[in-house]
Design a protein around this motif. Structure first.
Motif, PDB file in Angstrom:
ATOM      1  N   GLN A   1      92.017  33.389  50.126  1.00 41.73           N
ATOM      2  CA  GLN A   1      91.322  34.108  49.048  1.00 41.73           C
ATOM      3  C   GLN A   1      90.132  33.294  48.533  1.00 41.73           C
ATOM      4  N   ASP A   2      90.221  31.992  48.717  1.00 42.88           N
ATOM      5  CA  ASP A   2      89.161  31.106  48.223  1.00 42.88           C
ATOM      6  C   ASP A   2      89.187  29.837  49.078  1.00 42.88           C
ATOM      7  N   PRO A   3      88.162  29.580  49.865  1.00 36.66           N
ATOM      8  CA  PRO A   3      88.176  28.382  50.715  1.00 36.66           C
ATOM      9  C   PRO A   3      88.099  27.074  49.940  1.00 36.66           C
ATOM     10  N   GLY A   4      87.860  27.137  48.646  1.00 37.72           N
ATOM     11  CA  GLY A   4      87.914  25.938  47.810  1.00 37.72           C
ATOM     12  C   GLY A   4      86.916  24.880  48.227  1.00 37.72           C
ATOM     13  N   ARG A   5      87.393  23.667  48.363  1.00 43.39           N
ATOM     14  CA  ARG A   5      86.533  22.527  48.674  1.00 43.39           C
ATOM     15  C   ARG A   5      85.720  22.741  49.954  1.00 43.39           C
ATOM     16  N   ALA A   6      86.268  23.523  50.887  1.00 44.84           N
ATOM     17  CA  ALA A   6      85.570  23.736  52.157  1.00 44.84           C
ATOM     18  C   ALA A   6      84.246  24.466  51.968  1.00 44.84           C
ATOM     19  N   LEU A   7      84.089  25.198  50.877  1.00 48.80           N
ATOM     20  CA  LEU A   7      82.803  25.857  50.625  1.00 48.80           C
ATOM     21  C   LEU A   7      81.722  24.836  50.302  1.00 48.80           C
ATOM     22  N   ILE A   8      82.126  23.645  49.930  1.00 53.52           N
ATOM     23  CA  ILE A   8      81.166  22.591  49.599  1.00 53.52           C
ATOM     24  C   ILE A   8      81.032  21.604  50.751  1.00 53.52           C
ATOM     25  N   SER A   9      82.151  21.223  51.349  1.00 57.16           N
ATOM     26  CA  SER A   9      82.129  20.201  52.399  1.00 57.16           C
ATOM     27  C   SER A   9      81.871  20.783  53.780  1.00 57.16           C
ATOM     28  N   GLY A  10      82.229  22.048  53.975  1.00 52.36           N
ATOM     29  CA  GLY A  10      82.135  22.639  55.306  1.00 52.36           C
ATOM     30  C   GLY A  10      83.234  22.166  56.247  1.00 52.36           C
ATOM     31  N   LYS A  11      84.227  21.467  55.731  1.00 43.10           N
ATOM     32  CA  LYS A  11      85.280  20.900  56.567  1.00 43.10           C
ATOM     33  C   LYS A  11      86.436  21.892  56.729  1.00 43.10           C
ATOM     34  N   CYS A  12      86.885  21.985  57.957  1.00 47.43           N
ATOM     35  CA  CYS A  12      87.992  22.892  58.240  1.00 47.43           C
ATOM     36  C   CYS A  12      89.251  22.487  57.454  1.00 47.43           C
ATOM     37  N   ASP A  13      89.498  21.183  57.388  1.00 46.68           N
ATOM     38  CA  ASP A  13      90.752  20.783  56.738  1.00 46.68           C
ATOM     39  C   ASP A  13      90.658  20.805  55.213  1.00 46.68           C
ATOM     40  N   ASP A  14      89.511  21.192  54.680  1.00 50.66           N
ATOM     41  CA  ASP A  14      89.407  21.371  53.226  1.00 50.66           C
ATOM     42  C   ASP A  14      89.648  22.826  52.794  1.00 50.66           C
ATOM     43  N   VAL A  15      89.916  23.706  53.732  1.00 51.26           N
ATOM     44  CA  VAL A  15      90.057  25.124  53.375  1.00 51.26           C
ATOM     45  C   VAL A  15      91.224  25.303  52.399  1.00 51.26           C
ATOM     46  N   GLY A  16      90.923  25.918  51.292  1.00 53.15           N
ATOM     47  CA  GLY A  16      91.956  26.198  50.291  1.00 53.15           C
ATOM     48  C   GLY A  16      92.341  24.994  49.453  1.00 53.15           C
ATOM     49  N   ALA A  17      91.678  23.869  49.659  1.00 52.52           N
ATOM     50  CA  ALA A  17      91.979  22.688  48.845  1.00 52.52           C
ATOM     51  C   ALA A  17      91.258  22.823  47.508  1.00 52.52           C
ATOM     52  N   ILE A  18      92.033  22.694  46.444  1.00 48.52           N
ATOM     53  CA  ILE A  18      91.523  22.883  45.089  1.00 48.52           C
ATOM     54  C   ILE A  18      91.811  21.602  44.301  1.00 48.52           C
ATOM     55  N   VAL A  19      90.851  21.172  43.503  1.00 47.98           N
ATOM     56  CA  VAL A  19      91.073  20.001  42.650  1.00 47.98           C
ATOM     57  C   VAL A  19      92.169  20.341  41.631  1.00 47.98           C
ATOM     58  N   LEU A  20      93.179  19.508  41.570  1.00 50.74           N
ATOM     59  CA  LEU A  20      94.272  19.790  40.641  1.00 50.74           C
ATOM     60  C   LEU A  20      93.747  19.881  39.212  1.00 50.74           C
ATOM     61  N   GLN A  21      94.385  20.734  38.471  1.00 53.99           N
ATOM     62  CA  GLN A  21      93.984  20.973  37.092  1.00 53.99           C
ATOM     63  C   GLN A  21      94.827  20.105  36.158  1.00 53.99           C
ATOM     64  N   GLN A  22      94.263  19.728  35.014  1.00 54.03           N
ATOM     65  CA  GLN A  22      95.061  18.971  34.062  1.00 54.03           C
ATOM     66  C   GLN A  22      96.171  19.853  33.481  1.00 54.03           C
ATOM     67  N   MET A  23      97.217  19.196  33.021  1.00 56.75           N
ATOM     68  CA  MET A  23      98.396  19.927  32.565  1.00 56.75           C
ATOM     69  C   MET A  23      98.504  19.970  31.044  1.00 56.75           C
ATOM     70  N   ARG A  24      97.460  19.605  30.339  1.00 59.98           N
ATOM     71  CA  ARG A  24      97.528  19.643  28.886  1.00 59.98           C
ATOM     72  C   ARG A  24      97.053  21.010  28.380  1.00 59.98           C
ATOM     73  N   ALA A  25      97.548  21.363  27.196  1.00 56.90           N
ATOM     74  CA  ALA A  25      97.152  22.598  26.512  1.00 56.90           C
ATOM     75  C   ALA A  25      97.475  23.852  27.323  1.00 56.90           C
ATOM     76  N   LEU A  26      98.499  23.769  28.162  1.00 56.60           N
ATOM     77  CA  LEU A  26      98.848  24.934  28.983  1.00 56.60           C
ATOM     78  C   LEU A  26      99.229  26.132  28.122  1.00 56.60           C
ATOM     79  N   ALA A  27      99.867  25.867  26.990  1.00 59.90           N
ATOM     80  CA  ALA A  27     100.339  26.969  26.145  1.00 59.90           C
ATOM     81  C   ALA A  27      99.196  27.845  25.658  1.00 59.90           C
ATOM     82  N   ALA A  28      97.995  27.289  25.659  1.00 61.92           N
ATOM     83  CA  ALA A  28      96.866  27.997  25.046  1.00 61.92           C
ATOM     84  C   ALA A  28      96.005  28.745  26.043  1.00 61.92           C
ATOM     85  N   ARG A  29      96.267  28.627  27.333  1.00 63.27           N
ATOM     86  CA  ARG A  29      95.227  29.087  28.249  1.00 63.27           C
ATOM     87  C   ARG A  29      95.741  29.776  29.509  1.00 63.27           C
ATOM     88  N   ALA A  30      96.732  30.614  29.375  1.00 64.25           N
ATOM     89  CA  ALA A  30      97.174  31.411  30.511  1.00 64.25           C
ATOM     90  C   ALA A  30      96.062  32.390  30.912  1.00 64.25           C
TER      91      ALA A  30
END
Lengths: 537, 257
Positions: free
Chosen positions: A467-496
């Motif tokens: 659905q989203d090639p993620g990092r591969a859209l920037i690097s052009g690397k096959c093994d980056d497909v769908g790789a997403i930078v992890l998100q911080q886990m703070r303030a989760l209650a506020a931002r669904a």
């Protein structure tokens, strides 16, 4: 607690989604009776300027400490440098042609992100005329009729903004990068990727993907270069991005795809893109925004179940002041620093006197168990690129903290992108497709074909659907497909909702996703404990 | 005296023969064996099971293979007690083969016969240090004159270019080139080959030597090395004899101040 689908957005939800909603509500309610809130020492910003929505140019004052109610309790925000008069402040003023400011998508009540609940409320309040719904990225695609809910369905239902990047990608010096794969559009429900003006085969070829706005809080941690930063990316040995000012490498933890090396480049890009600002931010504006962002801390500060989270002697990781005090650039996947140092104070609590105290103590014990499930509960992590491929083997027997290892935030420490399966098939959430289902896919689907003269993706092979090639859209690397930078886990209650594609409407679904993805086989108790733990971060 | 010389010569030949016989080079599916602590990694060959190593962390010399891929094993058979039911290979070098093989999917449940110490690294969070932190080579050291030409060798996995393993190697080269204000730098890429115990010779792809040379030069330049660079490569595979063939998967970088 998840808002339902927005009327008029079409694509009615499937039965299973309704069941999920009910389940989510049950879990939120199961926190027990709501204990009486302790008196807060915080200034209440709501009293200073009624209404949780911060419109651009509203000229409000952001207090040194403020609290914002949400479904789980209240979020606390600390302006470490003291109160801010937002009049004339570039983070809060509309700088572009569409009337938006940074604060449009980074709302205090939403942990400086934007919840789908807020988006829906804002639509109702303005009948869809708020600048948040501007055509550039507040619609599924600019060519769609403005102001019709269906045109804004991804924003209204999943909190997603359109992110469009050039294809093929370009390096920092502007030169095109030859991708390691061919990119085809398999499914285009928004019409944007096949559109003659906005699509992949337009005169200015673009790929449109849809992502959640990231929270502009605790950025001292997010942007820290104190750990794991070198000229070479730790996960693949290739060149790390550099700060264009200092020429030094950066941690590549900003944005879902790490396309911006620094907060400064990110704000310039956001100003010209999201705000449609002609020209560039001035050095003074940059300094003001940067100064504001790097002193802003946010975390849940009270919980309907656990009461005050920042009381003296409580778990040392909770509340925004803990983040203000904490050290950035520290690996927490160990029993010296911990990712979220909880201490032992919420373990083996007394039953308490009265139902209220008993319920609070029971909830606190659940949070402590949830922490231990996060930190110590092992399971097999398999076929996740940039975690199974970095020297640990495939599979590895580890815990949540292996990937979510950054002390105090739970991101990865540096070069933090990996493929957890949130956007790549077969793990990404897709609606059922059968003769009896009324649901339809909302997100685009791409077919990635890795070139034959190069190694395939180590875990997904040469043909990948995403659905989203993620990092591969920037690097052009096959093994980056769908790789997403992890998100911080703070303030989760506020931002669904959660995950970059908004595929998890509730914390329950976050836990369930991991349970399915890695066949963890959590018990119901473990799930509830994890939800309670996540809700107090 | 004469007899003694003959005996010693015979002994030397015998030891060499034993050493060669103990070498085992093969391609197989890896197997992961769960234990109450960290998993063991094993591989079967000719009806026997061999122990490769355990999961620890990124500081380990042994870094486990992948299910979903075959693994190339180069090891020496020892007579140490079996671990996780496998004959211990030590030293052992492994390389994950790039193409997928979905048939490599054996994950064995905990067997009460097999236990692994909680040290050096439990399956969860560490005790605050990497498992083999003490064994890690020191980072780049100050370089004092006189500056001399220095050769660096970079080793690769089978048919692979730069990976997560290489930042330390790269940093050492960058550091030396910058400290010595190197004027010239040459990179030579090699194409490796591997002689298996059954006599089969596996050669890397034809283009790999060039890829290694070009990629190294590009990365070093990108990291700030300003020396004049020359790249070359040896497209013919390095002859394989079954003894430490992993060393043929390499590139040499010569830094001249």
């Amino acid at each position: 607690m998840r808002p339902g689908r927005f009327p008029g957005t079409g694509r009615p939800g499937h039965r299973t989604i309704l069941i999920g909603l009910v389940a989510g509500s049950c879990f939120l309610a199961s926190g027990g009776d709501r204990p009486a809130m302790a008196q807060t020492a915080y200034n209440n910003a709501l009293e200073e300027a009624p209404g949780s929505w911060w419109g651009p140019g509203a000229g409000r004052r952001l207090a040194a400490e403020s609290e914002w109610p949400n479904a789980f309790g209240t979020l606390g925000i600390v302006n470490a440098a003291g109160p801010i008069d937002t009049r004339g402040h570039p983070f809060f003023e509309p700088l572009g042609t569409n009337g938006r400011a940074c604060v449009t998508c980074h709302q205090p009540a939403d942990g400086m992100s934007l919840s789908v609940e807020t988006i829906q409320r804002r639509w109702r309040e303005t009948n869809g005329t708020d600048p948040r719904f501007a055509a550039v990225d507040g619609k599924n695609c600019p060519h769609l009729p403005q102001g019709e809910p269906a045109s804004h369905s991804l924003l209204l239902n999943r909190g997603l903004i359109r992110v469009f990047v050039p294809w093929p990608p370009r390096a920092a010096d502007g030169k095109p990068i030859e991708p390691e794969f061919d990119l085809e559009v398999v499914r285009d429900p928004t019409g944007c990727n096949t559109h003659p003006e906005h699509g992949l085969h337009s005169a200015n070829p673009m790929v449109s993907v849809y992502r959640r706005p990231r929270p502009a809080i605790n950025l001292r941690y997010v942007a820290s270069n104190r750990f794991g930063v070198s000229p070479f990316i730790g996960k693949n040995g290739l060149l790390a991005s550099v700060d264009p000012d200092t020429k030094k490498p950066v941690n590549m933890n900003l944005m879902a795809d790490a396309r911006e090396p620094t907060l400064k480049t990110q704000m310039q890009s956001a100003a010209s893109g999201h705000l449609e600002m002609p020209g560039t931010l001035s050095p003074q504006q940059i300094a003001q925004i940067l100064g504001f962002e790097l002193q802003l801390y946010a975390a849940q500060v009270s919980s309907h179940g656990a009461g005050r989270l920042d009381e003296a002697g409580g778990p040392p990781t909770l509340g925004p002041r803990a983040l203000e005090r904490g050290r950035d650039g520290v690996l927490g996947n160990n029993t010296t620093a911990y990712v979220f140092p909880m201490g032992e104070v919420w373990k083996d609590l007394p039953e308490g006197t009265g139902d209220t105290e008993a319920a609070r103590n029971a909830f606190r014990e659940s949070v402590a168990r949830g922490h231990d499930a996060f930190f110590f509960r092992t399971f097999w992590i398999q076929d996740s690129m940039h975690i199974n491929s970095v020297g640990l083997g495939n599979p590895i027997k580890r815990t949540c903290a292996t990937c979510h290892g950054m002390h105090m935030l739970g991101m990865d420490t540096a070069n933090g992108w990996m493929d957890l399966g949130t956007t790549n098939l077969p793990w990404a959430m897709e609606p059922p497709q059968d003769p009896w289902s009324t649901s339809k896919p909302e997100l685009p689907l791409f077919r990635i074909t890795c070139k034959a003269n190069l190694p395939p993706h180590p875990f997904l092979g040469r043909e990948i659907y995403t659905q989203d090639p993620g990092r591969a859209l920037i690097s052009g690397k096959c093994d980056d497909v769908g790789a997403i930078v992890l998100q911080q886990m703070r303030a989760l209650a506020a931002r669904a909702p959660y995950f970059s594609n908004g595929s998890a409407p509730t914390l329950r679904e976050v836990v369930d996703f991991y349970d399915r993805r890695y066949n963890i086989q959590y018990t119901e108790q473990e799930k509830q404990d994890l939800i309670n733990f996540l809700s107090v971060l | 005296m004469k007899i003694r010389y003959v005996s010693l010569a015979w002994l030397a030949i015998s030891l060499a023969a034993v050493a060669d016989d103990a070498r085992l080079n093969f391609v197989s599916c890896p197997i992961v064996q769960d234990t109450p602590t960290v998993p063991c990694w094993l591989a079967d060959y000719h009806g026997e099971r061999y122990y490769l190593g355990i999961q620890t962390d990124v500081s380990a010399e042994f870094q486990p293979p992948y299910l979903g891929h075959q693994v190339l094993v180069e090891g020496v058979v020892t007579n140490r007690p079996r671990i996780c039911g496998g004959i211990v290979l030590e030293p052992v070098k492994i390389s994950v083969l790039p193409e997928l093989d979905r048939s490599c999917n054996t994950r064995l449940p905990i067997d009460p016969r097999y236990t692994i110490d909680f040290n050096p690294r439990p399956p969860g969070p560490s005790l605050g240090r990497l498992a083999f932190a003490d064994a890690q080579p020191p980072g780049p050291q100050p370089v004092k004159p006189p500056f001399v030409t220095k050769e660096f060798t970079v080793f690769f996995d089978f048919d692979q270019g730069i990976t997560f393993r290489h930042p330390r190697d790269l940093m050492n080269i960058v550091h030396y080139a910058q400290e010595t204000r190197a004027k010239n730098l040459t990179v030579t890429g090699y194409r490796g080959a591997m002689k298996l115990s059954d006599g089969t010779v596996l050669s890397e792809s034809e283009a790999i030597a060039e890829k290694r040379a070009r990629q190294l030069a590009e990365l070093l330049a990108g990291a700030g090395v300003t020396a004049a660079m020359k790249t070359s490569w040896q497209a013919e595979p390095v002859p394989a004899d079954g003894i430490d063939d992993w060393q043929s998967r390499s590139a040499k970088v010569v830094v001249t101040p």
